[in-house]
Scaffold this motif. Sequence first.
Motif, PDB file in Angstrom:
ATOM      1  N   SER A  81      46.264  26.695 -26.218  1.00  0.00           N
ATOM      2  CA  SER A  81      47.164  27.822 -26.133  1.00  0.00           C
ATOM      3  C   SER A  81      47.546  28.642 -27.259  1.00  0.00           C
ATOM      4  CB  SER A  81      48.306  27.231 -25.372  1.00  0.00           C
ATOM      5  OG  SER A  81      48.975  26.310 -26.110  1.00  0.00           O
ATOM      6  N   ILE A  82      47.418  27.952 -28.395  1.00  0.00           N
ATOM      7  CA  ILE A  82      47.844  28.859 -29.444  1.00  0.00           C
ATOM      8  C   ILE A  82      46.674  29.739 -30.091  1.00  0.00           C
ATOM      9  CG2 ILE A  82      48.559  28.463 -32.117  1.00  0.00           C
ATOM     10  CD1 ILE A  82      50.406  27.097 -30.055  1.00  0.00           C
ATOM     11  N   LEU A  83      45.566  29.342 -29.853  1.00  0.00           N
ATOM     12  CA  LEU A  83      44.274  30.303 -30.200  1.00  0.00           C
ATOM     13  C   LEU A  83      44.204  31.454 -29.093  1.00  0.00           C
ATOM     14  CD1 LEU A  83      41.826  27.353 -31.167  1.00  0.00           C
ATOM     15  CD2 LEU A  83      42.872  28.948 -32.846  1.00  0.00           C
ATOM     16  N   ILE A  84      44.812  30.867 -28.024  1.00  0.00           N
ATOM     17  CA  ILE A  84      44.571  32.042 -26.930  1.00  0.00           C
ATOM     18  C   ILE A  84      45.603  33.218 -27.270  1.00  0.00           C
ATOM     19  CG2 ILE A  84      45.107  32.474 -24.676  1.00  0.00           C
ATOM     20  CD1 ILE A  84      44.091  29.768 -23.884  1.00  0.00           C
ATOM     21  N   LYS A  85      46.872  32.671 -27.399  1.00  0.00           N
ATOM     22  CA  LYS A  85      48.052  33.592 -27.941  1.00  0.00           C
ATOM     23  C   LYS A  85      47.707  34.616 -29.154  1.00  0.00           C
ATOM     24  CE  LYS A  85      51.623  33.220 -25.221  1.00  0.00           C
ATOM     25  NZ  LYS A  85      52.284  34.501 -24.508  1.00  0.00           N
ATOM     26  N   LEU A  86      47.055  33.764 -30.319  1.00  0.00           N
ATOM     27  CA  LEU A  86      46.705  34.590 -31.349  1.00  0.00           C
ATOM     28  C   LEU A  86      45.528  35.524 -30.895  1.00  0.00           C
ATOM     29  CD1 LEU A  86      46.450  31.485 -33.750  1.00  0.00           C
ATOM     30  CD2 LEU A  86      48.078  33.616 -33.627  1.00  0.00           C
ATOM     31  N   ALA A  87      44.574  35.261 -30.263  1.00  0.00           N
ATOM     32  CA  ALA A  87      43.542  36.128 -29.999  1.00  0.00           C
ATOM     33  C   ALA A  87      44.301  37.420 -28.946  1.00  0.00           C
ATOM     34  CB  ALA A  87      42.542  35.353 -29.234  1.00  0.00           C
ATOM     35  N   PHE A  90      44.529  30.590 -19.080  1.00  0.00           N
ATOM     36  CA  PHE A  90      44.429  31.510 -19.890  1.00  0.00           C
ATOM     37  C   PHE A  90      45.298  32.897 -19.293  1.00  0.00           C
ATOM     38  CE2 PHE A  90      40.605  31.609 -22.934  1.00  0.00           C
ATOM     39  CZ  PHE A  90      40.361  30.116 -23.121  1.00  0.00           C
ATOM     40  N   ALA A  91      45.018  32.896 -17.912  1.00  0.00           N
ATOM     41  CA  ALA A  91      45.751  34.031 -17.576  1.00  0.00           C
ATOM     42  C   ALA A  91      47.312  34.041 -17.491  1.00  0.00           C
ATOM     43  CB  ALA A  91      45.484  34.145 -15.861  1.00  0.00           C
ATOM     44  N   ILE A 104      53.746  33.852 -20.304  1.00  0.00           N
ATOM     45  CA  ILE A 104      54.656  32.726 -20.641  1.00  0.00           C
ATOM     46  C   ILE A 104      54.403  32.377 -22.016  1.00  0.00           C
ATOM     47  CG2 ILE A 104      55.196  32.155 -18.277  1.00  0.00           C
ATOM     48  CD1 ILE A 104      53.126  30.022 -18.515  1.00  0.00           C
ATOM     49  N   THR A 105      55.261  31.808 -22.726  1.00  0.00           N
ATOM     50  CA  THR A 105      55.355  31.373 -24.015  1.00  0.00           C
ATOM     51  C   THR A 105      54.058  30.182 -23.934  1.00  0.00           C
ATOM     52  OG1 THR A 105      56.938  29.923 -23.869  1.00  0.00           O
ATOM     53  CG2 THR A 105      57.257  32.062 -24.703  1.00  0.00           C
ATOM     54  N   ALA A 106      53.568  29.750 -25.053  1.00  0.00           N
ATOM     55  CA  ALA A 106      52.664  28.687 -25.337  1.00  0.00           C
ATOM     56  C   ALA A 106      53.347  27.405 -25.015  1.00  0.00           C
ATOM     57  CB  ALA A 106      51.952  28.792 -26.828  1.00  0.00           C
ATOM     58  N   VAL A 159      55.935  27.189 -32.919  1.00  0.00           N
ATOM     59  CA  VAL A 159      56.927  27.485 -33.698  1.00  0.00           C
ATOM     60  C   VAL A 159      56.390  28.060 -35.086  1.00  0.00           C
ATOM     61  CG1 VAL A 159      58.805  26.889 -34.815  1.00  0.00           C
ATOM     62  CG2 VAL A 159      58.515  26.262 -32.507  1.00  0.00           C
ATOM     63  N   ILE A 160      55.346  27.350 -35.577  1.00  0.00           N
ATOM     64  CA  ILE A 160      54.851  27.708 -36.867  1.00  0.00           C
ATOM     65  C   ILE A 160      54.049  28.926 -37.237  1.00  0.00           C
ATOM     66  CG2 ILE A 160      53.596  26.841 -38.880  1.00  0.00           C
ATOM     67  CD1 ILE A 160      54.290  23.961 -38.022  1.00  0.00           C
ATOM     68  N   PHE A 161      52.815  28.930 -36.125  1.00  0.00           N
ATOM     69  CA  PHE A 161      51.899  30.134 -36.025  1.00  0.00           C
ATOM     70  C   PHE A 161      52.411  31.219 -35.064  1.00  0.00           C
ATOM     71  CE2 PHE A 161      49.534  26.197 -37.247  1.00  0.00           C
ATOM     72  CZ  PHE A 161      49.032  26.322 -38.379  1.00  0.00           C
ATOM     73  N   LEU A 162      53.054  30.978 -33.994  1.00  0.00           N
ATOM     74  CA  LEU A 162      53.491  32.157 -33.298  1.00  0.00           C
ATOM     75  C   LEU A 162      54.947  32.595 -33.164  1.00  0.00           C
ATOM     76  CD1 LEU A 162      51.629  30.939 -29.729  1.00  0.00           C
ATOM     77  CD2 LEU A 162      50.983  32.354 -31.671  1.00  0.00           C
ATOM     78  N   SER A 163      55.591  31.964 -33.965  1.00  0.00           N
ATOM     79  CA  SER A 163      57.097  32.097 -34.220  1.00  0.00           C
ATOM     80  C   SER A 163      57.988  32.377 -33.079  1.00  0.00           C
ATOM     81  CB  SER A 163      57.301  33.659 -35.093  1.00  0.00           C
ATOM     82  OG  SER A 163      56.851  33.652 -36.156  1.00  0.00           O
ATOM     83  N   GLU A 164      57.440  31.370 -32.006  1.00  0.00           N
ATOM     84  CA  GLU A 164      58.177  31.411 -30.727  1.00  0.00           C
ATOM     85  C   GLU A 164      59.466  30.687 -31.013  1.00  0.00           C
ATOM     86  OE1 GLU A 164      54.428  31.268 -27.725  1.00  0.00           O
ATOM     87  OE2 GLU A 164      55.873  29.425 -27.589  1.00  0.00           O
ATOM     88  N   PRO A 165      60.487  31.080 -30.141  1.00  0.00           N
ATOM     89  CA  PRO A 165      61.866  30.602 -30.500  1.00  0.00           C
ATOM     90  C   PRO A 165      61.967  28.944 -30.184  1.00  0.00           C
ATOM     91  CG  PRO A 165      61.939  31.743 -28.771  1.00  0.00           C
ATOM     92  CD  PRO A 165      60.482  32.016 -29.180  1.00  0.00           C
ATOM     93  N   PHE A 166      62.777  27.980 -30.609  1.00  0.00           N
ATOM     94  CA  PHE A 166      62.858  26.911 -30.245  1.00  0.00           C
ATOM     95  C   PHE A 166      64.424  26.645 -30.387  1.00  0.00           C
ATOM     96  CE2 PHE A 166      63.114  22.375 -30.673  1.00  0.00           C
ATOM     97  CZ  PHE A 166      62.299  21.785 -29.551  1.00  0.00           C
TER      98      PHE A 166
END
Length: 313
Positions: free
Chosen positions: A30-36, A100-101, A106-108, A276-283
């Motif tokens: 999911s992290i790689l998908i969001k980055l792409a 993927f869809a 939604i967030t990762a 949190v680290i790579f996508l800066s999603e809130p926690f």
Amino acid sequence: MSSPAATTTAADPLGYAFAVGGAILFSSKSILIKLAYAQGAPTETLLALRMLVALPVYLIIMVTILRRDPGLRRKLSPATVIPAMGTGILGYYISSYLDFAALNFITAQYGRLVLFTYPFFVVLFGALFFRERFDWRIVPGMLVAYGGIVLLFGWSLVSEPEGLWQGTLLVLTAAVTFAFYQLFARDRMRQLGTGLFTCIGMSTAALCAIGQSAVIGGIDAFTRLPPLVWVYGLGLGVFATVLPSFLMNAAIARIGPRANASTAAFGPIVTIAFAVIFLSEPFTVFHAIGTALVILGSVMFSHAERRARHRQA
């Protein structure tokens, strides 16, 4: 009186190690998908790119397996290959596409935690459709975990409501189809072996994904992708597809789908940290409480599941 097969399954550290390793590697998906997606990659093209990277690996491995064990060739018939292909489409094309869809909405973190509920569906559907025993002592863990999901859904409904219903429905459906995949895959692997089944199922799913992308985005869709998307696609194909698929299927073959599903708790923790680290999603505190409930529920579920297996052994 315990059966040798059941006893071996209940105490198979290598099988559980395969399951944990597969869960952790799958968690990077999911992290790689969001980055792409952040680079503008369409869902269908990204899924096809993932499979395009993975397909040659599976084909090479399949040819190698058949050359090393000519006896397996006699097992290749429409009665064994077609069900393996269908199971692969269910788990690695339909379920993957839904996942993927969902990440468009939604967030990762949230998506991974919802998908993480698939072990509950494995047990439920195993009892409803596969004549497996249902132990009611697993229910408290399921309720606790879904309590965490409801809390996270409520927080998201207040803070980020756009697309939440669509994303949640998509990822829940992905969890359901993946649970059915796990249950169907066990018999397929007994017929063909773990490696050969994985190659057949994944290759079929890859062809479906590539064909879908060609129809929707055109055959030149890959040429329009930024170079960085190809890097993410390589990571998706190798580290989030090939390696974990073999690890997970090896775990299913050794310890069964229910035990394999019960070890998946490691995945969401890794996904949340990466998000949190790579996508800066809130926690927030709501994420912390919701995640803790999901993990606690999974641990309770896993303990109840293991006790049930030991009693059956």
